[in-house]
Write a protein that holds these residues in place. Structure first.
Motif, PDB file in Angstrom:
ATOM      1  N   ARG A 174       0.834  -1.215   0.000  1.00 43.10           N
ATOM      2  CA  ARG A 174       0.000   0.000   0.000  1.00 43.10           C
ATOM      3  C   ARG A 174       0.865   1.260   0.000  1.00 43.10           C
ATOM      4  NH1 ARG A 174      -3.428  -3.353   3.396  1.00 43.10           N
ATOM      5  NH2 ARG A 174      -2.270  -2.746   5.252  1.00 43.10           N
ATOM      6  N   LEU A 175       1.941   1.206   0.742  1.00 39.61           N
ATOM      7  CA  LEU A 175       2.843   2.364   0.827  1.00 39.61           C
ATOM      8  C   LEU A 175       3.468   2.668  -0.538  1.00 39.61           C
ATOM      9  CD1 LEU A 175       4.369   4.438   2.605  1.00 39.61           C
ATOM     10  CD2 LEU A 175       6.066   2.662   3.059  1.00 39.61           C
TER      11      LEU A 175
ATOM     12  N   ARG B 192       2.193   1.885  -3.403  1.00 42.80           N
ATOM     13  CA  ARG B 192       1.123   2.381  -4.273  1.00 42.80           C
ATOM     14  C   ARG B 192       0.863   3.869  -4.000  1.00 42.80           C
ATOM     15  NH1 ARG B 192      -3.891  -0.511  -3.075  1.00 42.80           N
ATOM     16  NH2 ARG B 192      -2.466  -2.234  -2.738  1.00 42.80           N
ATOM     17  N   ALA B 193       0.821   4.239  -2.723  1.00 43.65           N
ATOM     18  CA  ALA B 193       0.598   5.649  -2.373  1.00 43.65           C
ATOM     19  C   ALA B 193       1.739   6.518  -2.916  1.00 43.65           C
ATOM     20  CB  ALA B 193       0.488   5.801  -0.861  1.00 43.65           C
ATOM     21  N   THR B 194       2.967   6.007  -2.814  1.00 45.96           N
ATOM     22  CA  THR B 194       4.123   6.762  -3.293  1.00 45.96           C
ATOM     23  C   THR B 194       4.065   6.944  -4.807  1.00 45.96           C
ATOM     24  OG1 THR B 194       5.409   5.862  -1.455  1.00 45.96           O
ATOM     25  CG2 THR B 194       6.646   6.842  -3.256  1.00 45.96           C
TER      26      THR B 194
END
Lengths: 190, 190
Positions: free
Chosen positions: B177-178, B180-182
């Protein structure tokens, strides 16, 4: 013990703590982390070594106290920014912008201590409060529909706080772009 | 000087450097940053104090060397990941994922030194190489149309490297998820 007396003692203790923290910060700035000893701190403050050890067990614990004060001051400013902004989404935006701007100046080069403690062995209680503060803003923004409903707020708080450290040494325009990228990262998470 | 002899000298110097770095790392892990002196390092390695000072002027310079080696090893692994992935966008994705995964284990709690140096007074040359490596991947992805054309690659490299430090201690799913957010943050910047 009469209240006035206990208050006097407490004020004295605060003064000793403040003097110790200030002297240690100055010594670390001058000599670096590995060049500072409890003996030097005692000498610089004029506090007896035995007394000093009653307040702090070692140099690192003094730096933790110093670091916590800095984060607490930063957090107080962010609370003010939050409280003067209307709406969950704009609040998150305003707080992250203020945090990024504060990071622009960043830890001065002569301040390796803050760096060490920030990512070091202990996440300090002050850092935990900052993380919680941002986490709650994310939860509120999700509840208000300004972010996807099923965000992982705790993870995203860490994402924001880390990403916005990249503001250090950047221009005002670069900081705005950084905040925008961070907000896009928040919004993108399902 | 015959080549074989200069090679022998160089090998000897490397051995001294390696022994010094290893001993210092062990001492810092045990005693913390502020508890390690050049005298102790000399004693632990069996290298004379005067000789030690010919290699390193102080404890921090040894820790810089240690830290640089760690980043260089990480960078070598990221180069392998890049070279086995096709396409600029997928390459960026694969490298950032590998970097985030490596950060999951992160700096062990007993390693305040890496933390200090990572964010401290000097951005080390190894860190600069890592930053450049990611910056080039972003430039390539923008050139290939996988990111907006007018990205601020240098800023975004800093954004990625900082944001993905939030992977420390997180689950594998959280790390995905991290990343993807980045990536969403990268793609959002105009």
């Amino acid at each position: 013990m009469p209240k006035i007396w206990s208050q006097t003692i407490e004020a004295h203790r605060d003064a000793v703590r403040e003097a110790t923290i200030a002297a240690t910060a100055a010594l670390v700035a001058e000599h670096g982390l590995s060049g500072v000893t409890m003996s030097q701190i005692a000498k610089d403050t004029g506090i007896g070594r035995a007394t000093l050890y009653k307040y702090f067990p070692d140099v690192e614990s003094i730096l933790v106290a110093w670091h916590d004060r800095r984060i607490d001051a930063q957090l107080a400013e962010l609370v003010r920014v939050r409280d003067r902004t209307e709406g969950a989404g704009p609040r998150l935006d305003a707080v992250l912008t203020a945090y990024a701007k504060a990071n622009r100046a960043g830890h001065p080069p002569a301040d390796p201590a803050a760096a060490m403690l920030h990512r070091g062995a202990h996440v300090t209680t002050a850092h935990h409060r900052l993380h919680e503060f941002v986490r709650e803003l994310i939860v509120d923004a999700a509840a208000a529909g300004d972010l996807p409903g099923d965000v992982h707020a705790d993870e995203l708080a860490g994402f924001c706080l880390h990403a916005l450290e990249a503001a250090r040494g950047r221009s005002a325009a670069a900081v705005r772009r950084l905040v925008r990228a961070t907000l896009a990262g928040l919004a993108a998470t399902p």
